[in-house]
Write a protein that holds these residues in place. Structure first.
Motif: not given
Length: 1558
Positions: A81-82, A85-86, A89-90, A93-94
Motif C-alpha cells: 500500500i505504501r 501511495n507514491q 492520492t489518498d 488508496v482507499n
C-alpha cells in the motif's frame, strides 16, 4: 444510579446460564481459481490510471517480494500500500484497499495466468519469455531467438496487455514476458528487455505469471445471502439425520444495539467485570423478543413508518447500522417495531416529499433509489464491482475539480453539466443554393392527394408501411460527377424513388469541371450541366432533372456518359435546339456551374459519388447500388420513429417547417471534417499541480510525468486573444507545428484568420521543430514568442499574422532582418531586445511535451482546443479557417458555453476564468460518457431525511438514497452505504420512502450482504479467512431456505454442506449450519443476428474453448433478442460456430465487444473481470446455403409480407415496388390481417406435416429431465430414477438441473450411475438478465422447468420427458416417448376429475380458466414429453418466454408458473393431452383408476395437508422398498469414503489448511 445497578444485578441473577453462543448459519463463496497475489492485483489497479504509471510502479516494486520472507503478512500488505501511495492520492488508496478486499482484479491476474498455461510455460521456470512462439527461461537466449523472430508468426496481443513504452516501433519482434513482478526472476528479464525496448530492438509485453500458485482458494465478497422463511403448510423436510456441525459463530454484537431498553455497549464499558453475564442477559432478552407469532393486520399497517421513526431517532452515525439491522433481521424485529410511535410531522413531511419526488423524478412510495453525484445506481443492475468502477471514474473528475480550485456547490453544479453530448452522426446543412431539387413533396401537384398534417405520423398503420404525407420529412442529396461510371447506376436508382412516388425529396449537386476555358464540346460533365440548364429554361428544373434519368438510361452498364450520348439525346428530344448555343464557349446555360464544386469542397465530404440523407452522409459501403435502395428505405423507417416522438412531445407542429426543424438540430454542422467529428477523442489532463513550473531547464522538465508537463505548459503559454465583452474566452486553442515549414505557418494563419472573426477565442502557439532546436530553426517561433511577451494583443496578432504569410518568410530567407518586418506602432526596442536574448531551451521543452504527451514526431502538427487533441495532422492535410469554425461550434455547443456560464458565477478575473474554462472543459468532456446526472432534492428534511455531512476540505461524493426501511432494497442498500462511508468521504442524504397501510409482512427473510471496506487481518497479523455471511441470534422456530443472491453473470454452486440448505430448521440443529459455495463460472453472454434477415438465427450453436481445448462449452441461440450464454472462467477464449450444420450453413461476419478486430473470423474474448461479458455477433448464411434451415429440412410457413418478398425482387427498384404494393395494400388490410393471423396460428398450433413414422433414431436412449432442491426431494428423485430403471430395457440418460442440487447429491450421483448403469448429465442455465426475475426459490425452479427447454439440451436430443422428483413410475417411459403427439410440441396429462370430493379445489373449472380454456382441459406439469425438434421449429420456447415476460410483471399472475404458463399459451402452442393413466394422483383421481396408473404423483392435498413422506409410504407400496434400497446404496458409498479418509495420512489431511495469502 444505585437503583439502576440494583435492577441490573437482579436481572443478571435471574438469567439462567446457557451456552455462550446460539445456533446460526454461515455461508461463504470461494473463487474456482487459486488466490492471486495482492501485489499483482495492485499493479492492475494502478495500470487503469495509465500505462505510464503502471511501469513506474513496476520499477518501484521490482524486487519487493524479498521483504515477504521477513515481514508478517500484515506488514507486507502495508508495504504494498505504501509503494502504491507514491502513485495514488489518498482517495485512490482507499479505493485500492476496497478493490483488494473484493479481489476486484483477481480475474485480470488469473486471465494472464491462463494465457500463460496455453503457451505453455517451460518446466521448472519461475519466469520465461515467448518470442514469436519460441520460449526460454534464460536471458542469454533472447538474442538468439530474436534473430529469426520475423520469420515466425506475429503473436496475438490483447487489449489489456501491458506494453512497455519504449521506442514502440511497429516492425520489431514482440517479446512477451511471463513473470511475477517483485521477484528476482522478473527483475533479471525486465532489466534486459527495457534496455532493448528503449533502443528500438523489440516490443516488450508483460503478462502476469505465478510459477507456484497458492493452494488455497479466495473467499469472495460483493454478494447477498438470504434466509427466506418457508411455508410449513405441507411438511416437506427429510427425516434423515445428518451429522451436526460443531462450528461456532461469534455474534458480532452492535455496541449501540438497544434490546428492550438496554444499551449493552454502554453497559459493558461501565461494567467490564460483568461482560459475560451481560452477554447472557442480552441473549435472553433477544430470545424473548424474537417472537415469530404472526402480527395482526392492524399491527402491520404502520410498520414502514415505525421503522423509519426508529432509524431517525438514534444518533446520526448509528442510524445506518440500525437500518441494516432492522431490514436484514426484520422477521424477528417486527413485533418490537409495533410499539414505536410515529409523529404526525414526520408522516406529513414524508408524504410531501413523496409527492415532490413523484413529480420530479418519478419515484413512488416504497421505491428504492440510489444516486452518486447525480448518477442513478440501479441496485438491480449494479453491484459492488460496478459501483467501484463508478467511484474510480468519479474520483478522477472530483479530484480534478478539487485540484483546479473548484469546491463546494460549484463542484456539484459543474459535475451535473450535460457536457457529454457527442452526436452519433453529424449532418451537413442542406439549405444550400448549389443543391438542385428534383421534386418538392409539399408543393408538387403529383403529391396533392396526400394528407399534409404531421399528426398523420401518429396514425396506426401496419409495420413496414411508409406513410405518404405531404411534408419534406425525408431528403436525399446526391453529389456526383456526371462523367464517372459509378454515377450511372446511382442516378437510375434514385430516379426510381421518384417514379414509385416514395415520399423522398431528391436533390443533386453536380461536381463538374470549373475551369472557364472548358466548354461542353470538350467535357461531358460540362455538356451535361449545360443541357440541364437548357431544359430547365425551356420547361422547369424538375422536368430537367427527370430528363436526366432518361439520358442515363441510354448509357449501358459499365460505360460512362459521353459527349456523343448527350448531343444525340439533345437532337432526339429537342430537334430544334442549337447545340453550339448550348454547349459552345459562349453558352448562355453555364450559370452557377462552379457552385456545385465549391459547395462540395467546402463541405469537407469524402470521395464521389456520395449521398446525404437528411444531411447525414451515407458510408461508402452504403453507396453501392445494391445496398443504397434498402439503406434509404431503412433510413425512412428510422426517421419516421424520430418524427413520431417529436410530434408526440410537441416539438414538431403543423406550423413547423420540417427542413428547418431538421437543420436546426444540434448535430447539424456547416462543414464535415472526420478528424473534428470523430467520436474517439483524446484530451490533455490539466489537473496536476507540479512543484516547479520551469521550462527553461530542459533536463528538469524531461523528468516530469505527462500530467506535470501538461500543467507546466498550461501555466507558461501565452495567448493571442479576441475576448468576449466580459473579457473571458470560452475557447482556447493551441496551435502546434514547425513554423519554419509552410505547413506549420499555413495552419497558424488559418487559426489567426478564425481568431479575428470570432469573439471569445484565444490562440496559443507551441513549437515542434523538425530538428533539435537552435537559433536558426526556431527564428519564426522566437519572433512570435517575443511579440507575445512584449507587445499589446492587437499588435501581436497583426504581427504574427504577417509573419505567418509566405511572403514574409521568403523575405527572411532573402536576408531581411526580423526587425524590418515589425509593424508600425509596435514597441521595437522591447521586441528586439527580447528576440535577441531568447534562448531555445524552452522550445526544447515544448518539443519534449509534443513527443511525450501529444505523441507527435518532430515537425508534426496538431491543434488542441480546450484540451482536446487533434493530431498529428498529415503534412499535406488542410485545416482551414472553416475547420476552425466547425471545431469552435462543436466545442461551444457541447460544453464550453455551459462551463463558461458556471465559471462566470464564481466571480474570477477574466484571465484566470479563461484558464479554468479550458481546464474544466477538458476534464468534464474527457470523463466517460454516462447517463444524465439527476438533481434530487427534498422539499423538507427535518423529520424524514438522514443527513451526514462530509469531512471538510476533502473531495466528497454526493450520495442520495431513497429507501423504504422494510424492503429488499434496504437490505442491500444499508450495508452498501456503511461500507461506502468507510471507503470515501460522503455527503449523504437518506430519505425514508415509507409505504402506508401495509396489509402483509413487507419482508419474509433474513439477509446478509457480504462486503468489506479493506482486507482484514487476524490478531497474529495473518489475513483472515475472508468475508463470510454470518447469521446469529436467528429464531429457531421458522423453516428457512438459503438463497445466494450474486451479481449477474455469476454461476455459483453449493460445494460443501452436510445440512439441507433448502430446509434449515435450527430447532433440530446442534451447532452451526455451514454452507460453502463456489463461483463455478463467469458468464459470457451475447446477442446474435443474421445480417441477411436482421433476425436471430434460431438454433445456431456456438462453442467456446481455448487453444488446448477448443470445444469446452457450447450453447444455442434463442430467438428472443438472439440471446446466448456460455460458461467460462478468467482467461482468453475463442468463440466458434459448432462443427456440423451451424458451421456448414453459417459464417461469422462481424462482432462487437470482443478482443479481436470486428471483422476477424476468429472471435477472441478475454474474460478478465467479475462482470459478465456481453458481445454481439453477426452471422450470415453461406451463398450456397441460403435456402437451408438449421432446425429442419422443411421450409417454414411464412406470412403474407414474406410471400410478397419472396418474389423475384432482385433488380434495382424491386424493393421500391414492394413498398409501393405494401402502401396500397395497407388501406384494405382488415381481411388480409385475419387470414395472415389464422394461417400463422395454425402453423404454430401443430397443423404442420407429421414426422415420417419410418424415421429412425440415431441412438435409442430414453432422456429423462427432472429438477430437485432440498434433501427430501433429492431422496424422492433417487426413488423416481430407480422406478424408471425398473420398468424399461432402454438405456436411460437422466438430465438434472444443477443450479439447486445439494453437494451430497452431486457427490453420490456418479456412484449411483455406476451401480445401476445409467448415464446422467448436470445442465445449467443462468436466468437471463432481460427476462423478468423471480425472487422466490420455488418459483425460480418452476421457471427452469418450462422456460429454457429449447436451450438446456443439445440439438441431438430429439425428445425429452420431464418427470417430477416425487413421482413413481410403473410403466416403460419408452412408450410415452414414442407416443404420437399429432404435431404438438409437447404432451401433458390433464388433471383428473374423478375424485368428486375435491371439486371445490378445482380452480380451473370456473372463472378465468374456464373461459380461457373453453373445451380444452387444464393440464398438470408433473409429467410431460417434449418433441424438442418441433418445439424449436415453431419457436415455442421464445413464445413461452414472451408470454411469461408479459404476465409475470403482475405478481398475481402465474401463481403456478410451470403449469399456468403452458395452459395459458394452449391456443398459441398446442398441448397434446396424454391418456389419463399416464399420471395418477390421489388428490384428484379416484381409487378405482389407480390400478391402471402408469405413474403415481405425490401431489399435495390441500384438504388433508398430509406430509409427503407419510403419503408416499401409504399410497405407493413399493416406495418403501425403493427407499431402503437407496439408503443401503448411500450407506455403502459413505462407508467407502470413510475408509479412504481413514487411510489418508495426517499430512495429506491437513495440507489444505496452509495459507500464504500474499
Amino acid at each position: 444510579m444505585m437503583k439502576g445497578n440494583f435492577c441490573l444485578l437482579f436481572l443478571l441473577l435471574n438469567v439462567q446460564h446457557t451456552a455462550s453462543s446460539s445456533n446460526g448459519v454461515s455461508a461463504s463463496l470461494k473463487a474456482k481459481w487459486h488466490a492471486t497475489p495482492f501485489l499483482l492485483e495492485t499493479s492492475e489497479f494502478i495500470g487503469e490510471d495509465g500505462n505510464e504509471k503502471f511501469w513506474q510502479f513496476v520499477d518501484t516494486v521490482k524486487e519487493l517480494t524479498v521483504y515477504k520472507q521477513g515481514e508478517s503478512v500484515r506488514s507486507y500488505y502495508n508495504l504494498i500500500i505504501r509503494k502504491a501511495n507514491q502513485f495514488l492520492t489518498d482517495l485512490q488508496v482507499n479505493l485500492l484497499k476496497f478493490a483488494l478486499s473484493m479481489r476486484f482484479y483477481s480475474p485480470a491476474v488469473h486471465a494472464f495466468q491462463q494465457i500463460a498455461s496455453d503457451e505453455p510455460a517451460p518446466e521448472a521456470c519461475s519466469a520465461f519469455v515467448s518470442i514469436h512462439g519460441q520460449r526460454t527461461c534464460k536471458t542469454k537466449t533472447i538474442k538468439k531467438l530474436l534473430k529469426a523472430a520475423a520469420s515466425r508468426p506475429y503473436p496475438y496481443l490483447y487489449k489489456c496487455d501491458h506494453i512497455y513504452p519504449g521506442a514502440n516501433k511497429s516492425d520489431v519482434p514482440v517479446v512477451i514476458l511471463y513473470a511475477e513482478i517483485g521477484t528476482k526472476a522478473f527483475t533479471n528479464f525486465h532489466t534486459v528487455l527495457t534496455e532493448k525496448a528503449d533502443g528500438g530492438a523489440l516490443m516488450y509485453v508483460l503478462r502476469h505469471f505465478v510459477a507456484t500458485p497458492q493452494k488455497q482458494k479466495m473467499l469472495l465478497s460483493g454478494y447477498g445471502v438470504e434466509l427466506a422463511i418457508k411455508s410449513t403448510e405441507y411438511k416437506a423436510v427429510d427425516d434423515t439425520q445428518v451429522k451436526d456441525s460443531k462450528t461456532i459463530i461469534n455474534a458480532e454484537e452492535n455496541d449501540n444495539d438497544e434490546v428492550q431498553g438496554f444499551l449493552f455497549g454502554t453497559l459493558k464499558k461501565s461494567h467490564p467485570e460483568l461482560k459475560e453475564q451481560l452477554g447472557e442477559l442480552r441473549k435472553h432478552l433477544l430470545e424473548s423478543t424474537n417472537n415469530m407469532a404472526p402480527l395482526k393486520v392492524w399491527e402491520l399497517q404502520d410498520l414502514s413508518f415505525q421503522a423509519a421513526a426508529r432509524v431517525l431517532s438514534v444518533p446520526k452515525f448509528d442510524a445506518l447500522k440500525l437500518l441494516r439491522d432492522l431490514s436484514q433481521n426484520f422477521p424477528s424485529k417486527a413485533r418490537s417495531l409495533t410499539r414505536v410511535a410515529v409523529k404526525h410531522e414526520m408522516r406529513k413531511e414524508i408524504e410531501e416529499n413523496q409527492k415532490h419526488l413523484g413529480e420530479t423524478i418519478g419515484v413512488h412510495p416504497g421505491d428504492g433509489e440510489l444516486f452518486i453525484n447525480g448518477l442513478h445506481i440501479d441496485l438491480d443492475v449494479h453491484n459492488p464491482f460496478s459501483i467501484l468502477e463508478i467511484l474510480r471514474s468519479e474520483a478522477r473528475v472530483l479530484e480534478g475539480l478539487h485540484n483546479l480550485g473548484v469546491k463546494g456547490e460549484h463542484q456539484s453544479t459543474l459535475l451535473r453539466l450535460p457536457v457529454n453530448h457527442v452526436a452519433d452522426s453529424y449532418a451537413l446543412d442542406i439549405r444550400h443554393p448549389a443543391i438542385m431539387w428534383m421534386n418538392d413533396i409539399e408543393n408538387d401537384p403529383m403529391y396533392s392527394s396526400w394528407p399534409a398534417g404531421v399528426q398523420e405520423l401518429l396514425r396506426t398503420t401496419f409495420p413496414g408501411v411508409i406513410r405518404q404525407i405531404r411534408r419534406n420529412f425525408f431528403n436525399l442529396v446526391l453529389f456526383f460527377d456526371p462523367e464517372e461510371e459509378k454515377s450511372v447506376e446511382l442516378v437510375k436508382l434514385v430516379g426510381l424513388f421518384y417514379k414509385h412516388k416514395i415520399p423522398l425529396r431528391i436533390g443533386y449537386v453536380f461536381v463538374v469541371n470549373a475551369e472557364d476555358e472548358i466548354d461542353g464540346f470538350s467535357d461531358a460533365g460540362v455538356a451535361f450541366y449545360r443541357l440541364l440548364n437548357y431544359i430547365a429554361d425551356e420547361y422547369d428544373l424538375s422536368q430537367a432533372l427527370i430528363s436526366m434519368a432518361s439520358l442515363y438510361n441510354r448509357v449501358n452498364e459499365g460505360e460512362t456518359l459521353t459527349i456523343d450520348t448527350i448531343t444525340a439525346f439533345l437532337k432526339s428530344k429537342f430537334p430544334n435546339a442549337n447545340a453550339e448555343r448550348i454547349f459552345g464557349a459562349e453558352s448562355e446555360y453555364d450559370d452557377k456551374r462552379k457552385d456545385g464544386i465549391l459547395f462540395y469542397k467546402r463541405s469537407g465530404l469524402g470521395d464521389l459519388p456520395l449521398a446525404l440523407f437528411n444531411g447525414v452522409p451515407l458510408s461508402p459501403d452504403d453507396m453501392e447500388p445494391d445496398e443504397l435502395e434498402s439503406i434509404i428505405l431503412q433510413r425512412i423507417m428510422d426517421y419516421t420513429t424520430d418524427f413520431q416522438k417529436a410530434v408526440f412531445k410537441g416539438h414538431l407542429t403543423e406550423g413547423t417547417d420540417v427542413v428547418d426543424y431538421l437543420m436546426e438540430q444540434p448535430n447539424v454542422v456547416p462543414r464535415m471534417n472526420p478528424l473534428i467529428l470523430n467520436v474517439d477523442r483524446k484530451y490533455l489532463d490539466f489537473t496536476s499541480s507540479p512543484v516547479v513550473s520551469d521550462w527553461e531547464d530542459t533536463t528538469m522538465f524531461s523528468f516530469l510525468d505527462t500530467r506535470d508537463k501538461t500543467a507546466v505548459m498550461a501555466k507558461r503559454i501565452k495567448y493571442l486573444t479576441n475576448h468576449d465583452k466580459d473579457g473571458m474566452s470560452a475557447v482556447t486553442m493551441w496551435i502546434v507545428g514547425d513554423f519554419q515549414k509552410v505547413s506549420g505557418r499555413t495552419l497558424l494563419l488559418a487559426a489567426l484568420k478564425h481568431l479575428r472573426a470570432s469573439q471569445g477565442v484565444r490562440v496559443g502557439v507551441m513549437a515542434n521543430p523538425s530538428g533539435r532546436p537552435s537559433k536558426d530553426n526556431t527564428a519564426v517561433y522566437r519572433a512570435i514568442w517575443a511579440s507575445l511577451l512584449t507587445q499589446k494583443n492587437k499588435a501581436a496578432v497583426e504581427f504574427v499574422q504577417k509573419l505567418a504569410k509566405e511572403q514574409s518568410y521568403q523575405l527572411l530567407q532573402q536576408g531581411t532582418k526580423m526587425k524590418d518586418l515589425l509593424l508600425q506602432g509596435m514597441d521595437t526596442d522591447a521586441f528586439e531586445k527580447k528576440f535577441n536574448t531568447l534562448e531555445v531551451d524552452f522550445v526544447r521543452s515544448q518539443q519534449l511535451f509534443c513527443r511525450d504527451v501529444l505523441k507527435l514526431r518532430a515537425g508534426e502538427r496538431a491543434v488542441i482546443i480546450n484540451g482536446r487533441i487533434l493530431g498529428p495532422l498529415d503534412e499535406q492535410e488542410e485545416f482551414t479557417a472553416e475547420d476552425f469554425q466547425l471545431l469552435e461550434k462543436i466545442t461551444r455547443s457541447s460544453s464550453a458555453e455551459k462551463v463558461k456560464a458556471q465559471v462566470k458565477l464564481m466571480g474570477m478575473k477574466p484571465k484566470h476564468a479563461s484558464n479554468l474554462i479550458m481546464t474544466v472543459d477538458a476534464l468534464l468532456t474527457s470523463a466517460p460518457k454516462g447517463e444524465v446526472r439527476r438533481e434530487v432534492n427534498f422539499l423538507k428534511h427535518s423529520h424524514s431525511v438522514l443527513q451526514l455531512s462530509p469531512r471538510e476540505n476533502e473531495v466528497f461524493y454526493d450520495v442520495v438514497a431513497i429507501v423504504d426501511p422494510l424492503t429488499r432494497a434496504a437490505q442491500k442498500m444499508a450495508p452498501l452505504l456503511i461500507v461506502l462511508s468507510q471507503v470515501v468521504n460522503l455527503r449523504l442524504r437518506l430519505f425514508t420512502n415509507c409505504r402506508a397501510k401495509l396489509s402483509e409482512m413487507p419482508l419474509k427473510s433474513f439477509y446478509a450482504f457480504v462486503l468489506e471496506s479493506d482486507v482484514t487481518f487476524l490478531a497474529n497479523d495473518t489475513v483472515s479467512a475472508g468475508p463470510v455471511a454470518r447469521f446469529t441470534e436467528l429464531p429457531e422456530s421458522p423453516l428457512l431456505t438459503l438463497n445466494m443472491i450474486t451479481p449477474e453473470g455469476w454461476m455459483v454452486q453449493a460445494l460443501r454442506s452436510t445440512h439441507d440448505l433448502d430446509n434449515i430448521h435450527l430447532q433440530e440443529v446442534g451447532g452451526t449450519v455451514t454452507a460453502e459455495y463456489e463461483l463455478e463460472y463467469l458468464l459470457l453472454e451475447g446477442h446474435c443476428f443474421d445480417l441477411s434477415t436482421g433476425q436471430p438465427p434460431r438454433g445456431l450453436q456456438f462453442t467456446l474453448g481455448m487453444s488446448r481445448d477448443p470445444f469446452k462449452y457450447d450453447t444455442i441461440v434463442m430467438a428472443n433478442l438472439g440471446y446466448f450464454q456460455l460458461k467460462a472462467n478468467p482467461g482468453a477464449w475463442t468463440l466458434r460456430l459448432r462443427e456440423g450444420r451451424s458451421e456448414d450453413i453459417y459464417q461469422i461476419l462481424s462482432h462487437d465487444g470482443t478482443d479481436s478486430p470486428g471483422d476477424d473470423g476468429d472471435v477472441v474474448v478475454l474474460l478478465n473481470s467479475f462482470h459478465s461479458k456481453i458481445i454481439k455477433v453477426r452471422v450470415q448464411k453461406k451463398a450456397e446455403k441460403m435456402n437451408e434451415d438449421l432446425l429442419s429440412e422443411m421450409s417454414e410457413s411464412k406470412g403474407l409480407w414474406d410471400s410478397i418478398a419472396r418474389r423475384s425482387y432482385s433488380s434495382p427498384g424491386s424493393r421500391l415496388h414492394y413498398y409501393a404494393v405494401r402502401a396500397s395494400l395497407a388501406k384494405n388490410m382488415c381481411f388480409c390481417r385475419y387470414v395472415v393471423w389464422s394461417t400463422f396460428e395454425k402453423s404454430i398450433a401443430g397443423g404442420g406435416p407429421k414426422k415420417d413414422d419410418g424415421e429412425k433414431k440415431k441412438v435409442d436412449v430414453l432422456n429423462i429431465f427432472s429438477v430437485a432442491s432440498g434433501h427430501l426431494y433429492e431422496r424422492f428423485l433417487r426413488i423416481m430414477m430407480l422406478s424408471v430403471l425398473r420398468h424399461t430395457e432402454t438405456p436411460v440418460k437422466f438430465w438434472f438441473l444443477k443450479n439447486y442440487l445439494s453437494p451430497s447429491f452431486k457427490e453420490t450421483i456418479s456412484h449411483m450411475a455406476e451401480s445401476y448403469g445409467f448415464q446422467y448429465e448436470l445442465v445449467q442455465y443462468k436466468w437471463p438478465r432481460w427476462l423478468h426475475q423471480q425472487t422466490e426459490k420455488q418459483r425460480i425452479i418452476w421457471g427452469y422447468k418450462i422456460l429454457f427447454l429449447d436451450v438446456l439440451f443439445p440439438l441431438a436430443v430429439d425428445k425429452i420427458i420431464f418427470v417430477d422428483a416425487d413421482q413413481i413410475v410403473r410403466a416403460d417411459l419408452k412408450e410415452l416417448r414414442d407416443l404420437d403427439l399429432e404435431g404438438a410440441p409437447y404432451g401433458y396429462t390433464p388433471f383428473c376429475d374423478s375424485r368428486t370430493e375435491m371439486d371445490g379445489y378445482r380452480f380451473w373449472k370456473s372463472g378465468y380458466w374456464a373461459s380461457h380454456l373453453g373445451n380444452r382441459k387444464y393440464h398438470i406439469s408433473a409429467l410431460y414429453v417434449v418433441d424438442l425438434k418441433k418445439f424449436r421449429k415453431i419457436a415455442a420456447g421464445d413464445r413461452l418466454r414472451g408470454q411469461y415476460q408479459a404476465l409475470s410483471q403482475d405478481p398475481n399472475s402465474l401463481s403456478n408458473l410451470d403449469q399456468d404458463l403452458p395452459n395459458n399459451m394452449i391456443h398459441q402452442v398446442a398441448i397434446k393431452s396424454l391418456p389419463q393413466e399416464w399420471l395418477w394422483c390421489e388428490t384428484w383421481c379416484n381409487d378405482a383408476s389407480k390400478m391402471a396408473a402408469k405413474t403415481i404423483d405425490l401431489c399435495n392435498n390441500p384438504r388433508t395437508k398430509e406430509p409427503k413422506l407419510t403419503a408416499a409410504a401409504r399410497i405407493v407400496p413399493e416406495w418403501i422398498g425403493y427407499d431402503d434400497e437407496i439408503k443401503q446404496l448411500l450407506k455403502g458409498i459413505q462407508q467407502r469414503e470413510d475408509d479412504m479418509t481413514f487411510r489418508s495420512t495426517p499430512s495429506q489431511r491437513n495440507e489444505g489448511h496452509k495459507r500464504d495469502e500474499l
